[in-house]
Design an enzyme around this catalytic site. Structure first.
Site, PDB file in Angstrom:
ATOM      1  N   LYS A  95      46.776  30.014  45.791  1.00  0.00           N
ATOM      2  CA  LYS A  95      45.949  30.591  46.855  1.00  0.00           C
ATOM      3  C   LYS A  95      46.380  29.993  48.187  1.00  0.00           C
ATOM      4  CE  LYS A  95      40.987  31.363  47.757  1.00  0.00           C
ATOM      5  NZ  LYS A  95      39.629  31.133  47.193  1.00  0.00           N
TER       6      LYS A  95
ATOM      7  N   SER B 153      34.119  32.289  44.010  1.00  0.00           N
ATOM      8  CA  SER B 153      35.449  32.772  44.377  1.00  0.00           C
ATOM      9  C   SER B 153      36.498  32.670  43.284  1.00  0.00           C
ATOM     10  CB  SER B 153      35.946  32.036  45.630  1.00  0.00           C
ATOM     11  OG  SER B 153      35.189  32.420  46.745  1.00  0.00           O
TER      12      SER B 153
ATOM     13  N   SER C   8      36.897  35.020  46.781  1.00  0.00           N
ATOM     14  CA  SER C   8      37.985  35.015  47.751  1.00  0.00           C
ATOM     15  C   SER C   8      39.351  34.737  47.133  1.00  0.00           C
ATOM     16  CB  SER C   8      37.705  33.966  48.834  1.00  0.00           C
ATOM     17  OG  SER C   8      37.736  32.654  48.283  1.00  0.00           O
TER      18      SER C   8
END
Length: 599
Positions: A220, A316, A292
């Site tokens: 990420k 997330s 996310s």
């Protein structure tokens, strides 16, 4: 402000004495005048006035924001000495003695999820992976790409598969499919090929580093990477290049893993829209992949990486794992260090693996666990996982109201655990306003991105909806300090209740997207494991954003078939039990092999 502190005080001293507040009964407020007798103690309300004038009308409007009731006299009194009593709190930010707080500075206190009276934590380090047969290496590249890490690592270790070949397979798939998914922010192909070549050379020479050696992965894009952009998915940071690797990245490099790409996240870790567009769900391209950890979800589900690293503050990892049909492991708060990762909320952020099987998640967790001095929230801990240990007789708790309102997939998963020999136990939590805990996220995130907000750079973000960060950061300036402290005290009360529940059972099974349990689990800090448990049909596209009547979701006729998962919640630092139960459930349900159509 250019004037010195001395000039500022000289210019305002007359105003200070002329605006002294009058106490009830007419007694003047006592000021520490320059000629006060030696030894006179300081008093509240005697600072030099700071900031603009306020009036009783100011408080009449402000009290609506904090839901308190003041009388006319109380508003008059509050306004009369606000600038001397309270406004000085803002001097650090507004001057004249401004102090800039570096982004690496953490609060003076941190959340410790282990409360007094907690049951003993795991006391040994044990990691025994499964001995399941891996079978022969498939002939088709796609079959290799979708293989779980526990198989890929055995093939690499046995020299049936070279890391360079596997890396090229994933790079080719990224080139073919990322234009549809928009899950890659920065491709690190040259680095990946160098790492893969070195891995093959080391393995050929007998230097095998472990199960992640030669395995390609994606991170990420809130994990710092030395010399490689780390953008947070947000326009103001799109050219940001760190000089050091995040600790998690460093540990994966040391394990011999191969970094393929920095993967997308919703801007500043919210939902699935970043400056390059929306990351889409490979299972259903008509909707986003959720966030996310949007890029890790899409890339892992579409077979573009072997595994990925996501992060979670409140959902997330869980949400994109659900949407994309993955396994997502949110570790206990404090197990995995966040040094070098973007901060959203110091007392809540967690890093964890997103994979295509339960055992994969544990292989990754084993590599990235352990404290680091750069993360004051990280703590020493043991990881006790033995894939071969029996799970019969364990107690699994469930919440009847949530389970009854869930899907057939959720209820079938509970029934399957009972068939595997677990004892199901009804549990309950008080009917409390758990979402009020979000005041903590609002305050911490607004503090983390204060400079971005006050400089108005946050206005550059693509999404400016009422429930997006720009508005939330601005609103959070008006969360009172008292309400923040009360939310923090409520957090401890909730943690005590969860500790009570987890003394009655060994683990919990919950509907993954239950608002209450997403909130409770993250604020308490307990680990969770989300895994695919079946499929459901939906009649409209799902979104992470609040409903907007002007932009209704896309409708499906006929309904679309999508994966659906359940979540197991464990005791603090007891990911080993979660994984053993999850592994047995995964094998018995046998629903993990179905791939996204078109990928």
């Amino acid at each position: 402000m250019s004037q010195s502190r001395r000039d500022f005080l000289a210019a305002t001293s007359a105003a200070l004495f002329s605006t002294a507040a009058v106490r009830a009964g007419g007694a003047p407020d006592t000021l520490n005048a320059p000629d006060a007798p030696a030894g006179t103690p300081p008093a509240f309300g005697t600072s030099a006035p700071v900031g603009p004038e306020v009036t009783p009308a100011t408080f009449a409007e402000a009290q609506k924001l904090v839901q308190v009731e003041l009388t006319d006299a109380e508003r008059q009194q509050a306004a009369s000495n606000w600038r001397q009593s309270m406004a000085a709190l803002y001097e650090r930010r507004t001057g004249p003695r401004q102090v800039s707080l570096p982004t690496t500075l953490v609060p003076g206190s941190h959340w410790n999820p282990v409360l007094p009276g907690h049951a003993p934590l795991p006391s040994i380090d044990r990691f025994a992976r499964s001995a399941a047969p891996v079978g022969p290496l498939p002939g088709a590249d796609a079959d290799i790409a979708y293989a779980p890490v526990w198989k890929l690592s055995r093939w690499i270790e046995q020299r049936q598969l070279k890391s360079e070949r596997l890396t090229h397979i994933y790079l080719d798939r990224i080139a073919r499919f990322d234009p549809k998914l928009r899950c890659v922010i920065t491709l690190t192909a040259e680095l990946a090929l160098r790492q893969a070549k070195r891995a093959d050379q080391e393995i050929a020479a007998g230097k095998y580093r472990g199960p992640l050696h030669g395995i390609p992965w994606g991170g990420k894009d809130l994990l710092d990477t030395a010399g490689i952009r780390t953008t947070y998915g947000a326009e103001p940071f799109r050219d940001r290049v760190p000089t050091r690797d995040a600790v998690v990245v460093h540990r994966l490099h040391e394990a011999g893993a191969v970094m393929l790409a920095k993967l997308s996240l919703g801007a500043l870790a919210l939902n699935d829209i970043w400056y390059g567009g929306q990351t889409m769900n490979p299972r259903l391209l008509d909707e986003g992949s959720s966030g996310s950890s949007a890029g890790p979800g899409a890339a892992t589900a579409a077979g573009l990486v072997g595994f990925s690293i996501g992060s979670e503050t409140e959902g997330s990892i869980v949400s994109p794992s659900m949407r994309c049909g993955l396994t997502g492991l949110r570790p206990t708060f404090g197990r995995v260090p966040r040094t070098g990762a973007m901060t959203l909320a110091w007392s809540l952020d967690k890093l964890g693996p997103m994979t295509r099987s339960v055992e994969d998640a544990m292989l990754v967790l084993h590599t990235i666990s352990g404290p680091d001095a750069g993360d004051l929230g990280s703590v020493p801990s043991h990881l006790d996982f033995d894939a071969g240990r029996d799970i019969k007789g364990l107690k699994v708790g469930y919440f009847p109201a949530w389970t009854d309102a869930a899907t057939d997939v959720d209820r079938h998963a509970l029934a399957q655990l009972e068939k595997l020999g677990l004892q199901s136990v009804k549990v309950a939590l008080p009917d409390w306003p758990y979402n009020s805990l979000n005041a903590i996220i609002f305050a911490e995130s607004a503090a983390a991105f204060e400079e971005l907000t006050l400089s108005r750079q946050v206005d550059q973000l693509k999404v400016q909806l009422p429930d997006a960060w720009p508005n939330t950061f601005r609103q959070s300036r008006f969360v009172s300090a008292v309400d923040y402290v009360q939310a923090d005290r409520f957090r401890r009360l909730v943690a005590q209740e969860m500790q009570r529940v987890l003394t009655e059972v060994d683990l919990l099974i919950v509907p993954s997207m239950s608002d209450d349990m997403l909130t409770i689990g993250n604020f308490v800090g307990v680990p969770s494991l989300t895994l695919r448990a079946g499929f459901i049909e939906i009649t409209e596209a799902r979104s992470d954003w609040a409903p907007d009547p002007d932009h209704p979701p896309l409708k499906f006729d006929p309904p679309r078939r999508v994966p659906h998962g359940v979540t197991l919640i464990g005791r603090l630092f007891d990911e080993g039990t979660l994984a053993r139960v999850g592994l047995a459930l995964e094998r018995s349900l046998n629903v993990m092999d179905e791939r996204p159509p078109g990928f």
